[in-house]
Design a protein around this motif. Structure first.
Motif, mmCIF file in Angstrom:
data_model
loop_
_atom_site.group_PDB
_atom_site.id
_atom_site.type_symbol
_atom_site.label_atom_id
_atom_site.label_comp_id
_atom_site.label_asym_id
_atom_site.label_seq_id
_atom_site.Cartn_x
_atom_site.Cartn_y
_atom_site.Cartn_z
ATOM 1 N N VAL A 299 0.753 -1.267 -0.025
ATOM 2 C CA VAL A 299 -0.022 -0.089 0.027
ATOM 3 C C VAL A 299 0.835 1.220 -0.061
ATOM 4 C CG1 VAL A 299 -1.771 1.179 1.269
ATOM 5 C CG2 VAL A 299 -1.884 -1.068 1.260
ATOM 6 N N ALA A 300 0.779 2.128 -1.097
ATOM 7 C CA ALA A 300 1.512 3.170 -1.197
ATOM 8 C C ALA A 300 0.494 4.521 -0.710
ATOM 9 C CB ALA A 300 2.101 3.336 -2.471
ATOM 10 N N VAL A 301 1.001 5.390 0.092
ATOM 11 C CA VAL A 301 0.031 6.456 0.427
ATOM 12 C C VAL A 301 0.890 7.941 0.280
ATOM 13 C CG1 VAL A 301 -1.486 7.456 2.323
ATOM 14 C CG2 VAL A 301 -1.088 4.871 2.231
ATOM 15 N N SER A 302 0.121 8.811 -0.323
ATOM 16 C CA SER A 302 0.614 10.150 -0.541
ATOM 17 C C SER A 302 -0.566 11.175 -0.108
ATOM 18 C CB SER A 302 1.000 10.253 -2.233
ATOM 19 O OG SER A 302 1.373 11.739 -2.405
ATOM 20 N N LEU A 303 0.029 11.884 0.683
ATOM 21 C CA LEU A 303 -0.970 12.979 1.244
ATOM 22 C C LEU A 303 -0.376 14.457 1.160
ATOM 23 C CD1 LEU A 303 -2.292 11.058 4.477
ATOM 24 C CD2 LEU A 303 -3.532 11.217 2.376
ATOM 25 N N PRO A 304 -1.072 15.348 1.075
ATOM 26 C CA PRO A 304 -0.497 16.760 0.890
ATOM 27 C C PRO A 304 -0.011 17.169 2.331
ATOM 28 C CG PRO A 304 -2.840 16.831 0.869
ATOM 29 C CD PRO A 304 -2.639 15.393 1.093
ATOM 30 N N ASP A 305 0.848 18.207 2.263
ATOM 31 C CA ASP A 305 1.369 18.927 3.470
ATOM 32 C C ASP A 305 0.439 19.943 3.733
ATOM 33 O OD1 ASP A 305 3.660 17.475 3.326
ATOM 34 O OD2 ASP A 305 4.825 18.739 2.166
ATOM 35 N N GLY A 306 -0.272 19.946 5.016
ATOM 36 C CA GLY A 306 -1.092 20.997 5.606
ATOM 37 C C GLY A 306 -2.567 20.420 5.532
ATOM 38 N N PRO A 307 -3.379 21.479 5.981
ATOM 39 C CA PRO A 307 -4.753 20.892 5.950
ATOM 40 C C PRO A 307 -5.372 21.049 4.517
ATOM 41 C CG PRO A 307 -4.531 23.045 6.874
ATOM 42 C CD PRO A 307 -3.235 22.402 6.742
ATOM 43 N N LEU A 308 -6.149 20.004 3.977
ATOM 44 C CA LEU A 308 -6.957 20.258 2.770
ATOM 45 C C LEU A 308 -8.369 19.875 3.093
ATOM 46 C CD1 LEU A 308 -6.762 20.247 -0.178
ATOM 47 C CD2 LEU A 308 -6.416 18.066 -0.243
ATOM 48 N N PRO A 309 -9.226 21.228 3.303
ATOM 49 C CA PRO A 309 -10.633 21.231 3.544
ATOM 50 C C PRO A 309 -11.304 20.952 2.191
ATOM 51 C CG PRO A 309 -9.964 23.431 3.628
ATOM 52 C CD PRO A 309 -8.732 22.567 3.546
ATOM 53 N N VAL A 310 -12.367 20.049 2.373
ATOM 54 C CA VAL A 310 -13.401 19.826 1.068
ATOM 55 C C VAL A 310 -14.914 19.916 1.649
ATOM 56 C CG1 VAL A 310 -11.867 18.181 -0.077
ATOM 57 C CG2 VAL A 310 -13.069 17.252 1.704
ATOM 58 N N ALA A 311 -15.423 20.043 0.649
ATOM 59 C CA ALA A 311 -17.041 20.263 1.085
ATOM 60 C C ALA A 311 -17.822 18.920 1.252
ATOM 61 C CB ALA A 311 -17.683 21.203 0.046
ATOM 62 N N VAL A 312 -17.219 18.087 2.061
ATOM 63 C CA VAL A 312 -17.741 16.618 2.044
ATOM 64 C C VAL A 312 -17.535 16.490 3.626
ATOM 65 C CG1 VAL A 312 -17.765 14.314 1.761
ATOM 66 C CG2 VAL A 312 -17.421 15.817 -0.255
ATOM 67 N N GLY A 313 -18.870 15.974 4.205
ATOM 68 C CA GLY A 313 -18.612 15.527 5.583
ATOM 69 C C GLY A 313 -17.723 14.470 6.050
ATOM 70 N N ALA A 314 -17.152 14.269 7.346
ATOM 71 C CA ALA A 314 -15.957 13.308 7.503
ATOM 72 C C ALA A 314 -16.699 12.112 7.187
ATOM 73 C CB ALA A 314 -15.684 13.580 8.728
ATOM 74 N N GLU A 315 -17.949 11.636 7.722
ATOM 75 C CA GLU A 315 -18.551 10.272 7.258
ATOM 76 C C GLU A 315 -18.746 9.899 5.981
ATOM 77 O OE1 GLU A 315 -22.336 10.049 9.528
ATOM 78 O OE2 GLU A 315 -21.174 10.492 11.481
ATOM 79 N N GLU A 316 -19.007 11.043 5.297
ATOM 80 C CA GLU A 316 -19.230 10.708 3.799
ATOM 81 C C GLU A 316 -17.782 10.379 3.103
ATOM 82 O OE1 GLU A 316 -20.700 13.324 5.275
ATOM 83 O OE2 GLU A 316 -22.724 12.806 5.317
ATOM 84 N N LEU A 317 -16.874 11.092 3.378
ATOM 85 C CA LEU A 317 -15.678 10.891 2.775
ATOM 86 C C LEU A 317 -15.131 9.720 3.217
ATOM 87 C CD1 LEU A 317 -13.095 11.795 1.037
ATOM 88 C CD2 LEU A 317 -12.290 13.337 3.023
ATOM 89 N N ALA A 318 -15.493 9.302 4.393
ATOM 90 C CA ALA A 318 -15.052 7.843 4.912
ATOM 91 C C ALA A 318 -15.542 6.815 4.047
ATOM 92 C CB ALA A 318 -15.147 7.808 6.454
ATOM 93 N N ALA A 319 -16.887 6.825 4.086
ATOM 94 C CA ALA A 319 -17.554 6.293 3.036
ATOM 95 C C ALA A 319 -17.003 6.099 1.577
ATOM 96 C CB ALA A 319 -19.159 6.409 3.318
ATOM 97 N N VAL A 320 -16.644 6.980 1.247
ATOM 98 C CA VAL A 320 -16.027 6.982 -0.039
ATOM 99 C C VAL A 320 -14.814 6.303 -0.297
ATOM 100 C CG1 VAL A 320 -14.934 8.619 -1.746
ATOM 101 C CG2 VAL A 320 -17.088 9.101 -0.974
ATOM 102 N N VAL A 321 -14.031 6.610 0.910
ATOM 103 C CA VAL A 321 -12.719 5.739 0.790
ATOM 104 C C VAL A 321 -12.818 4.457 1.096
ATOM 105 C CG1 VAL A 321 -10.343 5.517 1.997
ATOM 106 C CG2 VAL A 321 -11.318 7.933 1.582
ATOM 107 N N ASP A 322 -13.684 4.210 1.821
ATOM 108 C CA ASP A 322 -14.015 2.572 2.171
ATOM 109 C C ASP A 322 -14.771 2.014 0.846
ATOM 110 O OD1 ASP A 322 -13.539 3.050 4.746
ATOM 111 O OD2 ASP A 322 -15.339 3.387 5.566
ATOM 112 N N ALA A 323 -15.521 2.600 0.332
ATOM 113 C CA ALA A 323 -16.204 1.948 -1.056
ATOM 114 C C ALA A 323 -14.929 1.755 -2.038
ATOM 115 C CB ALA A 323 -17.141 3.062 -1.703
ATOM 116 N N LEU A 324 -14.133 2.761 -2.295
ATOM 117 C CA LEU A 324 -13.149 2.589 -3.232
ATOM 118 C C LEU A 324 -12.145 1.472 -2.853
ATOM 119 C CD1 LEU A 324 -12.188 6.342 -4.207
ATOM 120 C CD2 LEU A 324 -13.524 4.853 -5.363
ATOM 121 N N LEU A 325 -11.812 1.536 -1.413
ATOM 122 C CA LEU A 325 -10.556 0.275 -1.087
ATOM 123 C C LEU A 325 -11.592 -1.167 -0.790
ATOM 124 C CD1 LEU A 325 -8.411 2.353 1.489
ATOM 125 C CD2 LEU A 325 -8.131 2.131 -0.934
ATOM 126 N N GLY A 326 -12.741 -0.885 -0.504
ATOM 127 C CA GLY A 326 -13.389 -2.189 -0.467
ATOM 128 C C GLY A 326 -13.700 -2.706 -1.789
#
Length: 412
Positions: A299-326
């Motif tokens: 598993v290779a992970v690349s994340l940006p430096d500093g905060p990156l706010p998006v117009a999606v709730g934390a639960e919704e974004l977590a569901a997106v990541v879970d769906a993609l990795l699932g």
């Protein structure tokens, strides 16, 4: 509306002013002319009193205006003037008023022992119009001031109507965008206030219906959990390992579909939130890394430096990541590597998930399309979440094989 109302008031005010000021202007001119003629007649009368007396010449000199006396013997006194037809008519004993070059002449006949004398007083056009043009200018300025005042008042009145209407339009757009907490501020005329109250009532009703829908789906999910648990136990109790694995896979797919329906319903009823994308992605990748380690996946992970706010709730974004990795874990063989990259994007953030598996067809983007045992709901949830934030979902083949999923998330 403000412009049309201003034009209407300007046109109406102009018509009313024309109907009033034009007769008033004509009346002013007539009054001025009548005054000048009355003064000329009075002057001629004062001279006529002295007709036939030695004081006639003195009376003519005392009048402060051009006066001519046509004597019965054909001579004249005072200012020189032609003996016109009107003068000859007045010599018959009739006092007349006639037009003359550059003005009017007042002719008064006076009887004397020698015969009928005619006193002529000339009234110029300037004297007839004295003060008229100034009065007309004052009327014009008054009319323009009234028109401007009417337009200003009409604009204020229109603003009192259009401002609440614009507020209603903004609230309706917010409601259409999913902001169910938006409410209109009642104001303006009674009719507009009634519309604002009706819109607020409608928004409240929609919010209540969506909340009821969410609760109904949640209640349905709880009811389905029990039979699903029983079905899973029955599958595990089968003696044939292959049959048990096949049934367990079907039960897992059914459970994921039920969870997806619940998540989607809650996303529709919840207001748009925001979160720091890096923290959510980091936490979910850490969660899936345990399973990846068991399956021998890199598993290779690349994340940006500093905060990156998006117009999606934390639960919704977590569901997106879970769906993609699932999807990666469900549809790629064990040991297939994967990478998760979160980067800044002109529209907000770009989440990219790549795997080294066999890949899948873009048709999986269509809701309900199944392939390789998938329900197709996972990517549909990802797509809906991305579009709700103003982003999009793109699926393509990765270089060197495998699949690549790119999710653009709108900035908060």
């Amino acid at each position: 509306m403000r412009r049309w109302l201003a034009l209407l008031v300007a046109a109406t005010t102009s018509l009313v002013l024309v109907a009033l000021l034009v007769p008033m202007a004509l009346l002013i001119r007539a009054v001025a002319a009548n005054g000048a003629m009355e003064r000329a007649t009075a002057a001629a009368g004062s001279v006529a009193v002295a007709a036939g007396t030695p004081d006639l010449a003195v009376a003519v000199e005392q009048v402060a205006r051009p006066v001519t006396v046509f004597l019965p013997d054909g001579g004249t006194l005072g200012a020189p003037a032609p003996r016109s037809a009107a003068v000859r008519l007045a010599a018959t004993g009739r006092s007349v008023t006639a037009e003359a070059g550059g003005g009017r002449e007042v002719l008064v006949s006076a009887q004397s022992p020698q015969g009928t004398a005619v006193i002529r007083v000339f009234v110029s056009d300037a004297e007839l119009m004295r003060g008229v043009r100034e009065a007309w200018a004052a009327l014009l300025v008054l009319g323009l001031a009234l028109v401007v005042l009417g337009i200003v008042l009409a604009d204020r009145l229109a603003l009192a109507v259009t401002r609440p209407v614009d507020g209603l339009a903004r609230v309706s757009h917010r409601l259409a965008g999913g902001d169910l907490a938006a409410r209109a501020e009642p104001g303006g005329p009674p009719e507009v206030r009634s519309v604002a109250l009706a819109l607020n009532h409608l928004a409240g009703r929609i919010d209540a219906l969506l909340a009821a829908e969410r609760e109904s789906v949640a209640d349905l999910s709880h009811r389905l959990r029990t039979p699903l648990t029983g079905l899973r136990l029955d599958a595990e109790a089968l003696r044939d390992p292959e049959e048990a694995a096949r049934l367990q896979a079907r039960v897992d797919a059914l459970e994921r579909a039920v969870s997806a329906v619940i998540t989607e319903a809650r996303q529709r009823t919840a207001g748009r939130g925001s979160c720091e994308a890096g923290a959510v992605v980091r936490e979910r990748v850490r969660f899936w890394s345990v399973l990846a380690e068991d399956q021998g996946r890199e598993v290779a992970v690349s994340l940006p430096d500093g905060p990156l706010p998006v117009a999606v709730g934390a639960e919704e974004l977590a569901a997106v990541v879970d769906a993609l990795l699932g999807n990666v874990f469900a549809h790629t063989p064990e040991g297939a590597a994967l990478s998760v990259r979160l980067a800044r994007h002109p529209e907000g953030a770009l989440l990219t998930v790549r795997d080294a598996g066999p890949g899948f067809e873009p048709a999986l983007l269509e809701r309900g399309t199944s392939g390789g045992g998938s329900t197709g709901l996972g990517l549909d949830i990802v797509r809906r979440t991305a579009e709700s934030s103003g982003g999009r979902l793109e699926v393509s083949a990765a270089e060197g094989g495998g699949a690549r999923v790119e999710v653009v998330l709108g900035a908060a």
